[in-house]
Design a protein around this motif. Structure first.
Motif, PDB file in Angstrom:
ATOM      1  N   GLU A  47       0.831  -1.209   0.000  1.00 28.63           N
ATOM      2  CA  GLU A  47       0.000   0.000   0.000  1.00 28.63           C
ATOM      3  C   GLU A  47       0.863   1.255   0.000  1.00 28.63           C
ATOM      4  OE1 GLU A  47      -3.997  -1.565   2.385  1.00 28.63           O
ATOM      5  OE2 GLU A  47      -2.255  -0.898   3.531  1.00 28.63           O
ATOM      6  N   ILE A  48       1.944   1.232   0.760  1.00 33.19           N
ATOM      7  CA  ILE A  48       2.874   2.374   0.773  1.00 33.19           C
ATOM      8  C   ILE A  48       3.472   2.565  -0.610  1.00 33.19           C
ATOM      9  CG2 ILE A  48       5.056   3.248   1.689  1.00 33.19           C
ATOM     10  CD1 ILE A  48       4.403   1.729   4.295  1.00 33.19           C
ATOM     11  N   LEU A  49       3.920   1.466  -1.210  1.00 35.83           N
ATOM     12  CA  LEU A  49       4.493   1.521  -2.561  1.00 35.83           C
ATOM     13  C   LEU A  49       3.486   2.093  -3.549  1.00 35.83           C
ATOM     14  CD1 LEU A  49       6.710   0.814  -4.636  1.00 35.83           C
ATOM     15  CD2 LEU A  49       5.782  -1.506  -4.712  1.00 35.83           C
ATOM     16  N   LYS A  65       1.514   6.699  -6.904  1.00 37.89           N
ATOM     17  CA  LYS A  65       0.436   7.643  -7.233  1.00 37.89           C
ATOM     18  C   LYS A  65       0.906   9.086  -7.106  1.00 37.89           C
ATOM     19  CE  LYS A  65      -3.557   4.808  -5.871  1.00 37.89           C
ATOM     20  NZ  LYS A  65      -4.646   4.639  -4.878  1.00 37.89           N
ATOM     21  N   GLU A  66       1.717   9.364  -6.091  1.00 35.91           N
ATOM     22  CA  GLU A  66       2.184  10.726  -5.814  1.00 35.91           C
ATOM     23  C   GLU A  66       3.308  11.175  -6.740  1.00 35.91           C
ATOM     24  OE1 GLU A  66       3.518  10.441  -1.809  1.00 35.91           O
ATOM     25  OE2 GLU A  66       1.520  10.084  -0.957  1.00 35.91           O
ATOM     26  N   LYS A 116       1.844   5.707 -18.772  1.00 32.59           N
ATOM     27  CA  LYS A 116       0.955   6.570 -17.987  1.00 32.59           C
ATOM     28  C   LYS A 116       1.641   7.883 -17.577  1.00 32.59           C
ATOM     29  CE  LYS A 116      -1.483   4.544 -14.692  1.00 32.59           C
ATOM     30  NZ  LYS A 116      -2.927   4.663 -15.016  1.00 32.59           N
ATOM     31  N   GLY A 117       2.903   8.038 -17.942  1.00 34.16           N
ATOM     32  CA  GLY A 117       3.614   9.269 -17.608  1.00 34.16           C
ATOM     33  C   GLY A 117       4.183   9.300 -16.204  1.00 34.16           C
ATOM     34  N   SER A 167      -5.185   2.071 -11.303  1.00 33.13           N
ATOM     35  CA  SER A 167      -5.527   3.082 -10.303  1.00 33.13           C
ATOM     36  C   SER A 167      -4.356   3.990  -9.979  1.00 33.13           C
ATOM     37  CB  SER A 167      -6.014   2.403  -9.019  1.00 33.13           C
ATOM     38  OG  SER A 167      -4.958   1.735  -8.362  1.00 33.13           O
ATOM     39  N   LEU A 168      -3.179   3.671 -10.510  1.00 33.55           N
ATOM     40  CA  LEU A 168      -1.988   4.463 -10.162  1.00 33.55           C
ATOM     41  C   LEU A 168      -1.860   5.701 -11.035  1.00 33.55           C
ATOM     42  CD1 LEU A 168       0.580   1.560  -9.662  1.00 33.55           C
ATOM     43  CD2 LEU A 168      -0.745   2.767  -7.931  1.00 33.55           C
TER      44      LEU A 168
END
Length: 243
Positions: A5-7, A12-13, A93-94, A242-243
């Motif tokens: 989850e941290i990964l 995402k950030e 996805k960039g 979702s990322l």
């Protein structure tokens, strides 16, 4: 929150991720590594693999070099695995800026990755040492003994970095540039024992250094997140969409 989850949250950030990978990326595609129990360095040959894969040995025992090289270093039928595919998707996805790899199998490109910095070259490229004409992998596979240029008769050499040879300057510069600009660095499938490649990771200055490897490495204490597991198992748990 668990490590996966941290990964996921960090990915995402982030918007300029660099992946730095080694043999563990490709072992799940069936390509043997060098240093594990079943690796090339623990198999028996007339000469140690480090000796055979050296510049000096290539010069003095070219036919013997190619005998080993064809048998153990070429894997024309292997396919990319989940790790290669996830990295290609992250680039699409960039999210991912580049893949910096110590591998020479071309599987990142086969999976769709565009910016792949090959520190140790590629078995897919070969060139005549005399006239510099390039030849595909098929030329090496189909040749007998020492492959020779069909135009000038020169010896064909794989475009891979052998022991005693230096890394390509432009590849190094690009790797240093990407690492220094990255907002996240994922190191995976490498024991970080091959230099000077292993030193490159210290050009990363961010606070999202992730290290994924089955066994501990010398850089574990520097990592912000350390996952002792296989890459395939970790990457298969990521929800890429979702990322």
């Amino acid at each position: 929150m668990n490590k996966i989850e941290i990964l996921s949250n960090w990915i995402k950030e982030s918007h300029s991720i660099v992946f730095f990978g080694g043999a563990g990326v490709s072992t799940e595609s069936g390509i043997p590594d060098f240093r594990s129990v079943d690796g090339l360095y623990n198999q028996q040959y007339d000469y140690p693999p480090e000796t055979i894969l050296s510049h000096t040995f290539f010069r003095k025992n070219t036919a013997e070099f190619y005998k080993f090289y064809r048998a153990k270093m070429l894997c024309p039928d292997v396919e990319p695995n989940i790790t290669h595919k996830v990295l290609a998707k992250l680039e699409e996805k960039g999210k991912l800026t580049s893949v910096i790899t110590q591998n020479i199998d071309g599987l990142h490109q086969k999976a769709g990755s565009k910016r792949v910095l090959e520190l140790h070259g590629s078995t897919l490229r070969n060139y005549c040492e005399k006239c510099h004409k390039f030849f595909p992998l098929e030329t090496i596979l189909s040749s007998k003994d020492v492959p020779l240029c069909d135009e000038c008769g020169g010896i064909i050499k794989p475009d891979v970095v052998l022991y005693e040879e230096g890394l390509d300057d432009s590849t190094l510069k690009n790797a240093i540039h990407d690492l220094s600009k990255a907002d996240m660095l994922i190191i995976g499938g490498t024991s970080l024992t091959v230099y000077p490649a292993a030193n490159l990771i210290y050009y990363y200055r961010g606070n999202k250094l992730v290290l994924i490897n089955k066994t501990p490495t010398s850089a574990d204490s520097n990592a912000n997140l350390c996952i002792n597991d296989g890459l395939g198992n970790v990457f298969s748990q990521l929800d890429i969409d979702s990322l």
